[in-house]
Design a protein around this motif. Sequence first.
Motif, short mmCIF file in Angstrom:
data_model
loop_
_atom_site.label_atom_id
_atom_site.label_comp_id
_atom_site.label_asym_id
_atom_site.label_seq_id
_atom_site.Cartn_x
_atom_site.Cartn_y
_atom_site.Cartn_z
N ALA A 15 0.87 -1.04 0.05
CA ALA A 15 0.01 0.00 0.21
C ALA A 15 0.89 1.29 0.08
O ALA A 15 0.63 2.06 -0.76
N LEU A 16 2.06 1.16 0.70
CA LEU A 16 3.06 2.31 0.73
C LEU A 16 3.91 2.30 -0.53
O LEU A 16 4.31 3.29 -0.91
N ALA A 17 4.11 0.91 -1.04
CA ALA A 17 5.19 1.08 -1.98
C ALA A 17 4.88 -0.04 -3.20
O ALA A 17 5.00 -1.31 -3.12
N PRO A 18 3.69 0.41 -3.90
CA PRO A 18 3.16 -0.79 -4.85
C PRO A 18 4.00 -1.30 -6.02
O PRO A 18 3.81 -2.26 -6.64
N GLN A 19 5.24 -0.88 -6.07
CA GLN A 19 6.09 -1.27 -6.86
C GLN A 19 6.84 -2.50 -6.46
O GLN A 19 7.35 -3.22 -7.18
N MET A 20 6.57 -2.72 -5.23
CA MET A 20 7.26 -4.07 -4.58
C MET A 20 6.67 -5.39 -5.21
O MET A 20 5.47 -5.35 -5.33
N ASP A 21 7.45 -6.11 -5.75
CA ASP A 21 7.26 -7.37 -6.68
C ASP A 21 7.85 -8.41 -6.01
O ASP A 21 7.73 -9.60 -6.69
N THR A 22 8.86 -8.53 -5.04
CA THR A 22 9.71 -9.54 -4.85
C THR A 22 9.60 -9.88 -3.33
O THR A 22 9.85 -9.06 -2.57
N LEU A 23 9.28 -11.00 -2.91
CA LEU A 23 9.27 -11.85 -1.81
C LEU A 23 10.54 -12.62 -1.86
O LEU A 23 10.31 -13.94 -1.97
N SER A 24 11.57 -12.22 -1.31
CA SER A 24 12.74 -13.45 -1.22
C SER A 24 12.90 -14.00 -0.07
O SER A 24 13.43 -13.33 1.02
N MET A 25 12.26 -15.10 -0.17
CA MET A 25 12.39 -16.17 1.22
C MET A 25 12.27 -17.59 0.57
O MET A 25 11.74 -17.96 -0.51
N GLY A 26 13.18 -18.34 1.46
CA GLY A 26 13.24 -19.99 1.27
C GLY A 26 14.62 -20.32 0.64
O GLY A 26 15.14 -19.50 -0.04
N MET A 27 15.24 -21.08 1.35
CA MET A 27 16.56 -21.78 1.08
C MET A 27 16.27 -23.22 0.92
O MET A 27 15.08 -23.64 0.68
N SER A 28 17.52 -23.93 0.98
CA SER A 28 17.36 -25.41 0.64
C SER A 28 16.60 -26.07 1.47
O SER A 28 15.99 -27.05 0.98
N GLY A 29 16.35 -25.76 2.81
CA GLY A 29 15.79 -26.70 3.59
C GLY A 29 14.27 -26.46 3.70
O GLY A 29 13.33 -27.03 4.60
N ASP A 30 13.88 -25.09 3.23
CA ASP A 30 12.51 -24.91 3.60
C ASP A 30 11.87 -24.17 2.15
O ASP A 30 10.95 -23.50 2.12
N LEU A 31 12.35 -24.56 0.99
CA LEU A 31 12.03 -23.82 -0.26
C LEU A 31 10.63 -24.27 -0.50
O LEU A 31 9.61 -23.29 -0.96
N VAL A 32 9.89 -25.55 -0.17
CA VAL A 32 8.54 -25.83 -0.53
C VAL A 32 7.54 -24.98 0.35
O VAL A 32 6.55 -24.68 0.10
N SER A 33 7.99 -24.79 1.76
CA SER A 33 7.27 -24.03 2.49
C SER A 33 7.20 -22.49 2.07
O SER A 33 5.98 -21.77 2.12
N ALA A 34 8.29 -22.03 1.60
CA ALA A 34 8.37 -20.64 1.20
C ALA A 34 7.64 -20.43 0.04
O ALA A 34 6.84 -19.47 -0.23
N VAL A 35 7.68 -21.34 -0.95
CA VAL A 35 6.81 -21.43 -2.32
C VAL A 35 5.33 -21.31 -1.88
O VAL A 35 4.46 -20.44 -2.25
N ALA A 36 5.05 -21.95 -0.89
CA ALA A 36 3.41 -22.25 -0.60
C ALA A 36 2.98 -21.07 0.07
O ALA A 36 1.74 -20.70 -0.21
N GLU A 37 3.72 -20.13 0.42
CA GLU A 37 3.24 -18.93 1.12
C GLU A 37 3.54 -17.70 0.31
O GLU A 37 3.76 -16.41 0.89
#
Length: 233
Positions: free
Chosen positions: A189-211
Amino acid sequence: MSSIASNIASTLNLIRDAEQRSGRAAGSVGLLAVSKTKPVEMLREAYEAGQRDFGENYLQDALPKMEQLSELEICWHFIGPLQSNKTRAVAEKFDWFHALDRLKIARRLSEQRPTDKAPLNVCLQINISDEQSKSGVAPDEAAALVAELIKLPGLQLRGLMAIPAAGLDQAGQLEAFARMRQLFEQLQALAPQMDTLSMGMSGDLVSAVAEGSTLVRIGTAIFGARDYARPQD
């Protein structure tokens, strides 16, 4: 096929499967290969396998590699903590910075970004698990910092980054990543240009993609365990 090419293919298959199972569009999650402490030859192998985005944590390690690979069309991401006396190299050499957590650093990066380059893409690091030992902005302080970041001409605020506490089970991973997604949506709402959610590594990739992750940072699953000492920046 080299082992690195095979590892990249396997990682991409895992990402695509996680996208499908989460109802995400195919290709909505990008892969950042975390190449910290890895030799140039490994990065070349990954590049030849089609990888273009590489993440580095240590300037002393990264800068020589960037010079040796200067003929390749690599998008360089600095993903480690950054001291104020090291900002110029990141501002001048990198395309992305993922660990922004202080206005002082942001102002230096903006001032030092060359005017002939596009603004430096940055992600605000959130300390989502409230760990004393970890860098990042507290979730309830993020909005105030976002409001300042979007004023800086040398930066382009692209989104948020987080590293949840280690050792979480899948339910704990999902809960932490869900809080990140909710914060991301609020801050748009403050920065509508934001398009990136950088999260998830080798051990939690599947959970990160799900969210809702849009970029996963994978090192071990591509390059193997770290095999030599951390450089001293």
